[in-house]
Design a protein around this motif. Structure first.
Motif, PDB file in Angstrom:
ATOM      1  N   UNK A   1       8.066   0.295   8.208  1.00  0.00           N
ATOM      2  CA  UNK A   1       7.054   1.315   8.497  1.00  0.00           C
ATOM      3  C   UNK A   1       5.841   0.666   9.181  1.00  0.00           C
ATOM      4  N   UNK A   2       5.449   1.223  10.323  1.00  0.00           N
ATOM      5  CA  UNK A   2       4.264   0.708  11.017  1.00  0.00           C
ATOM      6  C   UNK A   2       2.989   1.172  10.312  1.00  0.00           C
TER       7      UNK A   2
ATOM      8  N   UNK B   1       0.851  -1.199   0.000  1.00  0.00           N
ATOM      9  CA  UNK B   1       0.000   0.000   0.000  1.00  0.00           C
ATOM     10  C   UNK B   1       0.881   1.241   0.000  1.00  0.00           C
ATOM     11  N   UNK B   2       0.295   2.353  -0.399  1.00  0.00           N
ATOM     12  CA  UNK B   2       1.024   3.620  -0.385  1.00  0.00           C
ATOM     13  C   UNK B   2       0.519   4.547  -1.464  1.00  0.00           C
ATOM     14  N   UNK B   3       1.181   5.716  -1.582  1.00  0.00           N
ATOM     15  CA  UNK B   3       0.768   6.723  -2.558  1.00  0.00           C
ATOM     16  C   UNK B   3       0.800   6.180  -3.983  1.00  0.00           C
TER      17      UNK B   3
ATOM     18  N   UNK C   1       0.262  -6.150   5.537  1.00  0.00           N
ATOM     19  CA  UNK C   1       0.432  -4.958   4.690  1.00  0.00           C
ATOM     20  C   UNK C   1       1.875  -4.459   4.769  1.00  0.00           C
ATOM     21  N   UNK C   2       2.440  -4.167   3.621  1.00  0.00           N
ATOM     22  CA  UNK C   2       3.792  -3.584   3.596  1.00  0.00           C
ATOM     23  C   UNK C   2       3.735  -2.236   2.877  1.00  0.00           C
ATOM     24  N   UNK C   3       4.375  -1.245   3.495  1.00  0.00           N
ATOM     25  CA  UNK C   3       4.383   0.105   2.923  1.00  0.00           C
ATOM     26  C   UNK C   3       5.308   0.138   1.692  1.00  0.00           C
ATOM     27  N   UNK C   4       4.882   0.879   0.686  1.00  0.00           N
ATOM     28  CA  UNK C   4       5.616   0.922  -0.583  1.00  0.00           C
ATOM     29  C   UNK C   4       7.098   1.297  -0.391  1.00  0.00           C
ATOM     30  N   UNK C   5       7.385   2.192   0.554  1.00  0.00           N
ATOM     31  CA  UNK C   5       8.776   2.621   0.768  1.00  0.00           C
ATOM     32  C   UNK C   5       9.663   1.445   1.180  1.00  0.00           C
TER      33      UNK C   5
END
Ligand code: NAD
Ligand code: UD2
Length: 309
Positions: free
Chosen positions: A296-297, A176-178, A215-219
């Motif tokens: 990233x949390x 997930x992310x921008x 879920x893993x953050x795109x960064x």
């Protein structure tokens, strides 16, 4: 460092365009091959070190041209919607499998070795549900999308053994992310929830909201992709990319509410048929090779996504 570009297929999409930014920031020249079916030119920055080829991975000539002179490839181009593959198995197969084969052939011809490939947790189907899913969990590709991802993995491994390709095969869990597109009902749940919450539109939860995803953050994902591109050596076999953390949809909604100071109405509807209840990655193989120091949390990632950090 040579100045030859890294080719990113699907580079105008959600994951690809975030990777483009990260590589350009590191001074790496980038070439994108994208047919702009779901990707957008507007996702890409204006930068003299970035070249965009608008074309299709299903077109061998186009792929050959894109691969020529590149130092490595990240292969992200695919019809990423599982539902689209169910509706049009032949059409999506051209992108999702023939595209991979065209790329392998073009790399063999051009003598380019390294390729980072975006496979998916979908290859496990419902197996391993409720456990953290290891890479050796029996595969159960239940859709044309999953079948093409698994077949692509096998073809990449064939080219590794036969022609010296260096594939790094990642099975992404829920990213997930921008720039993740929220426009379809089958878009990533976080992109839908955050978009609707910001617009004050009602949110639908399918099921009781107690299903979990990793879920893993795109960064964090992009960081892994860059390291895999630059790594001296790579091993055979696929690697899960997730954080081994389970978050329920209800927990997501609480965090979004907290960050925005409120939430529109939330309606609970029957669970989608075939929906997986729990999905969580055993990521020990990933961490042994590409340690994630401080992933990233959820709260931090959602704040970044909604531009609140
Ligand atoms: P996306 O739809 O934003 O990106 C896919 C990109 O590929 C788009 O820019 C699209 O225009 C392009 N594309 C599609 N078909 C093409 C073709 N035939 N030729 C050239 N370009 C084509 O989706 P994303 O979420 O960024 O996904 C990137 C990759 O990661 C995909 O392979 C997807 O299957 C995989 N993946 C994503 C997730 C996730 O959570 N987002 C999970 C597992 C795997
Ligand atoms: C992900 C991938 C899918 C496939 C699958 C493999 C995305 C977008 N989808 O599906 O491509 O790889 O993993 O296991 O990455 N939900 C709601 N309300 C909404 C939208 C979704 O409740 O408006 C629910 C949905 O029913 C599911 C959960 O949210 O229980 C997550 O849905 P998703 O589509 O984001 O991801 P997933 O894991 O089902």
């Amino acid at each position: 460092m040579t100045d030859s570009p890294v080719l990113i297929t699907g580079g105008a999409g959600f994951i690809g365009s975030n990777l483009v930014d990260a590589l350009l920031a590191r001074g790496v020249a980038v070439r994108v091959l994208d047919n702009l079916s779901t990707g957008k030119q507007g996702n890409l920055p204006r930068n003299p070190r970035l070249e965009l080829i608008v074309g299709d991975v299903a077109d061998p000539g186009c792929v050959r041209k894109a691969v020529r002179g590149c130092r490595a490839v990240v292969h992200l181009a695919a019809v990423a919607s599982v539902q689209a593959s169910v509706n049009d198995p032949v059409g999506t197969h051209k992108s999702n499998l023939i595209g991979t084969l065209n790329l392998c052939e073009a790399m063999r011809e051009a003598g380019v070795h390294r390729v980072v490939y975006a496979s998916s947790a979908a290859v496990y189907g419902n197996n391993g549900e409720g456990e953290s899913i290891g890479e050796d969990t029996p595969k159960a590709p239940l859709t044309p999308y999953a079948a093409d991802k698994l077949a692509s993995e096998h073809y990449l491994d064939f080219y590794r053994r036969q022609h010296g390709l260096e594939p790094v095969i990642f099975r992404f869990f829920n990213v997930y992310g921008p720039r993740q597109d929220p426009s379809s009902p089958y878009s990533g749940v976080i992109s839908i929830f955050t978009e609707r919450a910001r617009q004050g539109l009602p949110i639908t939860v399918f099921g009781d909201g107690e299903q979990t995803r990793d879920f893993i953050y795109i960064g964090d994902l992009v960081d892994v992709l860059v390291r895999a591109l630059m790594a001296g050596q790579v091993e055979s076999g696929a690697m899960n990319v997730g954080l081994n953390r389970a978050t329920t949809l209800n927990q997501l909604l609480v965090i979004i509410q907290d960050l925005l100071g409120g939430l529109p109405s939330v309606e609970y509807q029957p669970a989608r048929s075939g929906d997986i209840r729990h999905s969580r990655a055993d990521n020990s193989r990933l961490l042994a090779r590409y340690p994630l120091s401080e992933p990233t949390g959820m709260r931090e990632g959602l704040a970044k996504l909604m531009d609140l950090s």
